[in-house]
Enzyme design. Structure first.
Site, PDB file in Angstrom:
ATOM      1  N   GLY A 106      -5.673   3.101   1.457  1.00  0.00           N
ATOM      2  CA  GLY A 106      -5.567   4.204   0.498  1.00  0.00           C
ATOM      3  C   GLY A 106      -5.583   3.683  -0.929  1.00  0.00           C
ATOM      4  N   ARG A 170     -10.709   2.255   5.582  1.00  0.00           N
ATOM      5  CA  ARG A 170      -9.662   1.785   6.487  1.00  0.00           C
ATOM      6  C   ARG A 170     -10.197   1.053   7.721  1.00  0.00           C
ATOM      7  NH1 ARG A 170      -4.700   3.155   5.037  1.00  0.00           N
ATOM      8  NH2 ARG A 170      -4.344   5.104   3.932  1.00  0.00           N
ATOM      9  N   ASP A 200      -1.681  -3.537   6.804  1.00  0.00           N
ATOM     10  CA  ASP A 200      -2.766  -3.688   7.784  1.00  0.00           C
ATOM     11  C   ASP A 200      -3.900  -4.553   7.225  1.00  0.00           C
ATOM     12  OD1 ASP A 200      -1.554  -2.149   9.773  1.00  0.00           O
ATOM     13  OD2 ASP A 200      -2.282  -0.289   8.894  1.00  0.00           O
ATOM     14  N   LYS A 226      -0.969  -4.223  -2.221  1.00  0.00           N
ATOM     15  CA  LYS A 226      -1.243  -2.870  -2.707  1.00  0.00           C
ATOM     16  C   LYS A 226      -0.682  -1.842  -1.754  1.00  0.00           C
ATOM     17  CE  LYS A 226      -3.540  -0.437  -0.693  1.00  0.00           C
ATOM     18  NZ  LYS A 226      -4.301   0.390   0.218  1.00  0.00           N
ATOM     19  N   THR A 227      -0.068  -0.829  -2.196  1.00  0.00           N
ATOM     20  CA  THR A 227       0.193   0.418  -1.484  1.00  0.00           C
ATOM     21  C   THR A 227       1.211   1.214  -2.276  1.00  0.00           C
ATOM     22  OG1 THR A 227       1.067   1.551   0.456  1.00  0.00           O
ATOM     23  CG2 THR A 227       1.864  -0.672   0.183  1.00  0.00           C
ATOM     24  N   ASP A 229       3.086   3.210  -1.057  1.00  0.00           N
ATOM     25  CA  ASP A 229       4.271   3.374  -0.212  1.00  0.00           C
ATOM     26  C   ASP A 229       5.400   2.408  -0.588  1.00  0.00           C
ATOM     27  OD1 ASP A 229       2.687   5.187   1.021  1.00  0.00           O
ATOM     28  OD2 ASP A 229       2.754   4.289   3.018  1.00  0.00           O
ATOM     29  N   GLY A 275       4.391   8.335   2.090  1.00  0.00           N
ATOM     30  CA  GLY A 275       5.224   7.209   2.524  1.00  0.00           C
ATOM     31  C   GLY A 275       5.153   7.222   4.038  1.00  0.00           C
ATOM     32  N   GLU A 335       7.102  11.939   4.290  1.00  0.00           N
ATOM     33  CA  GLU A 335       6.171  12.296   5.381  1.00  0.00           C
ATOM     34  C   GLU A 335       6.468  11.500   6.650  1.00  0.00           C
ATOM     35  OE1 GLU A 335       2.099  11.408   4.239  1.00  0.00           O
ATOM     36  OE2 GLU A 335       2.483   9.266   4.150  1.00  0.00           O
TER      37      GLU A 335
END
Ligand code: FBP
Length: 576
Positions: A106, A170, A200, A226-227, A229, A275, A335
């Site tokens: 993402g 992805r 991942d 990176k993320t 979340d 998240g 979430e």
């Protein structure tokens, strides 16, 4: 002509091309000059990353690696965390570098700035160095779909949001893709491959670096955390990039909603926040906005709450506030909570096993084409407990739980409307409770997700991402493979930030994926003993009934230092 007048003309006389052009010309000029100022912004560089030619790594400590993981990654010898230092008497041959870069998963604000940092640093190393962007995520690497990134390309996206320069995706790099990726690296004679991604994608990065080493190839693989979340953390990685900006965007939205709610005093807002597993975003946004209730998935799990328990907790809040003559409130829902509710967690674990490629029933399941038939098949084959849990969900949500998995085998929680589910179950519970008089509740729901992922990065994320990009380049110049870039001391001024290389193997642990135990980069969940959560616990009781909502300002890039340069609570309360 006043701007408003022009807008009206443009809307009503849309056959008059001139009016339309003038209208759109003015609006795009505002965007253009805003973006122009951002593009020309030069982030402050931490002092150890200033001179990428003469800096050097020193060993800081050796990490303990699980022997089974060590065996799988036997060609990645080094288990040392290494810290970068300015200066040093090293003599390195400076030939032009060829470096590949991939954006994976993402989007997160700051991705373009990482690429800019990387580009600038390899160009400082040697002006003939080249940066090859692989398109649309890992599949660009597999299919050798690429674009050579020129200086004008890079200049066009500096400090702008999104991942659109090269796109993201992805696709999981499976065992059968390794040969194609190696061919791609060979075709471009890559010295380095920088993978900008979450848990991942960095799992893919460590498998790739092992494969390159095993095949005696000299492509050095580096991961960048990176993320939005925020769950890619370690002792040396305080936070992943993008988290700060995304939380600021969501907090502004939540604060605005709270003020609207307080003006009308008639709605309960159930706001779901992104998240996928961890609740860092919800925790940060709660500290920023002071809702009446914020669920934290990790706590829900620790307290072994069932779906019914959670619904009763929320209904209790509504009831208490009702007795204080308050028929409005603000509830934040991560979430990922759905996967942490004890009965739903067991259900999802059972579904994951049942749907894994090696399960004896999977072929029969595949025979059914429609989502509805497949759900019925599942209902006929799961345990009694899971059947009970699945039956609590409205049918369309039950179908989402059964079907939607990403290529890494994760449940796609962003597709599950938990906020609506909770709102409607709370309404039912309140009806059930009302023996004499009904406790009225009028709900509104919202999801804070995609709008935060490609926002203009905050000042913090711009500085952080530029440093991460430069550090990735330094790792390639030092021929270090299988490392993740880490920037520490983020609570200090940027010039004092520390640059560190963390072995990817030290971040791995075994997890059950697609029916088998696999080594994957571990996600860091909210620490229930940690300073950030404890701070939240101290405060939340007073937010429950009193209305202490906070309305954080929009992200500012220019202006007073204390407004522009502030970082989130997750960093400031937990100095790393
Ligand atoms: P990454 O881990 O790839 O950064 O993505 C995180 C996230 O934003 C989650 O919060 C969300 O559940 C998910 O992406 C949504 O993914 P998609 O873009 O595939 O719908």
């Amino acid at each position: 002509m006043c701007f408003f007048g022009n807008t009206v003309t443009a809307l009503f006389l849309n056959t008059v091309g001139f009016e339309r052009e003038e209208f759109s010309g003015r609006t795009s000029m505002v965007v253009h000059s805003f973006e122009e100022s951002r593009r020309s912004f030069q982030p402050v560089i931490p002092k150890d990353l200033h001179d990428i030619v003469s800096c050097q790594f020193i060993e800081e400590r050796v990490e303990k690696i699980d022997p089974e993981i060590r065996e799988i990654f036997s060609h990645l010898e080094s288990d040392e965390v290494r810290k970068l230092q300015e200066g040093g008497a090293i003599t390195l041959v400076r030939k032009p570098l060829r470096v590949g870069v991939v954006l994976s998963g993402g989007p997160a604000p700051g991705g373009h700035t990482v690429i800019a940092g990387l580009f600038d640093a390899i160009s400082e190393w040697h002006e003939e160095s080249s940066l090859i962007g692989f398109l649309n995520g890992p599949k660009g690497l597999i299919n050798n779909d690429y674009r050579i990134l020129s200086k004008p390309d890079i200049d066009s996206v500096r400090n702008l949001g999104g991942f659109y320069l090269i796109g993201s995706g992805r696709t999981k790099i499976e065992q059968e893709h390794l040969a194609s990726v190696m061919q791609t690296a060979e075709a471009h004679q890559l010295d380095g491959l920088v993978i900008i991604g979450g848990d991942d994608s960095n799992t893919d990065a460590v498998f790739l670096s092992e494969s390159f080493r095993r095949a005696h190839k000299s492509t050095f693989v580096v991961g960048v955390p990176k993320t939005i979340d925020g769950d890619l953390q370690s002792a040396d990685i305080p936070i992943s990039f993008g988290f700060d900006t995304a939380c600021k965007v969501y907090s502004q939205i939540i604060g605005n909603i709270a003020k609207d709610m307080l003006s009308n005093k008639k709605y309960y807002y159930f706001i779901r926040l992104m998240g996928r597993i961890a609740s860092h975003i919800t925790l940060e946004c709660a500290l920023q906005t002071h809702p009446n209730m914020a669920l934290i998935s990790e706590e829900v799990l620790a307290q072994k709450k069932t779906l019914k328990d959670l619904i009763c907790d929320i209904a209790d809040l509504v009831q208490e506030r009702y007795h204080q003559h308050k028929q409005y409130g603000l509830i934040l829902v991560p979430e990922g909570v759905i996967e942490h509710i004890v009965d739903v967690k067991l259900l999802i674990a059972e579904l994951n096993e049942l749907l894994s490629p090696n399960h004896p029933l999977v072929d029969s399941f595949q025979l059914y084409r429609s989502r509805s038939e497949r759900l019925d098949f599942i209902l006929d084959h799961i345990s009694e407990g899971s059947h009970r849990a699945l039956s609590l969900f409205p049918r369309h949500i039950a179908e989402q739980l059964v079907h939607d998995r990403d290529p890494h085998g994760n449940v796609q929680v962003s597709k599950i409307e938990t906020e609506r589910l909770f709102a409607s179950l709370v309404e039912d519970e309140l009806k059930r409770r009302s023996k004499e008089a009904l406790i009225p509740i009028s709900v509104q729901t919202a999801f804070c997700g995609y709008e935060g992922r490609s926002a203009y990065p905050s000042y913090f994320d711009c500085s952080y991402c530029y440093a991460l990009g430069r550090l990735a380049a330094v790792l390639v110049t030092r021929k270090m493979t299988g490392y993740m870039t880490a920037i520490r001391s983020l609570h200090r001024p940027v010039s004092e930030w520390e640059a560190v290389a963390v072995p990817l193997v030290s971040l791995l642990q075994f997890e059950r994926r697609k029916g088998a135990d696999k080594p994957v980069i571990r996600r860091t969940l909210v620490d229930l003993e940690g300073a950030v959560f404890r701070h939240f616990v101290e405060k939340r009781a007073s937010w429950r009934l009193d209305d202490q909502y906070r309305q954080p300002p929009p992200i500012q890039f220019w202006g007073p230092e204390e407004i522009v340069e502030n970082s989130c609570f997750t960093i400031s309360l937990r100095p790393t």
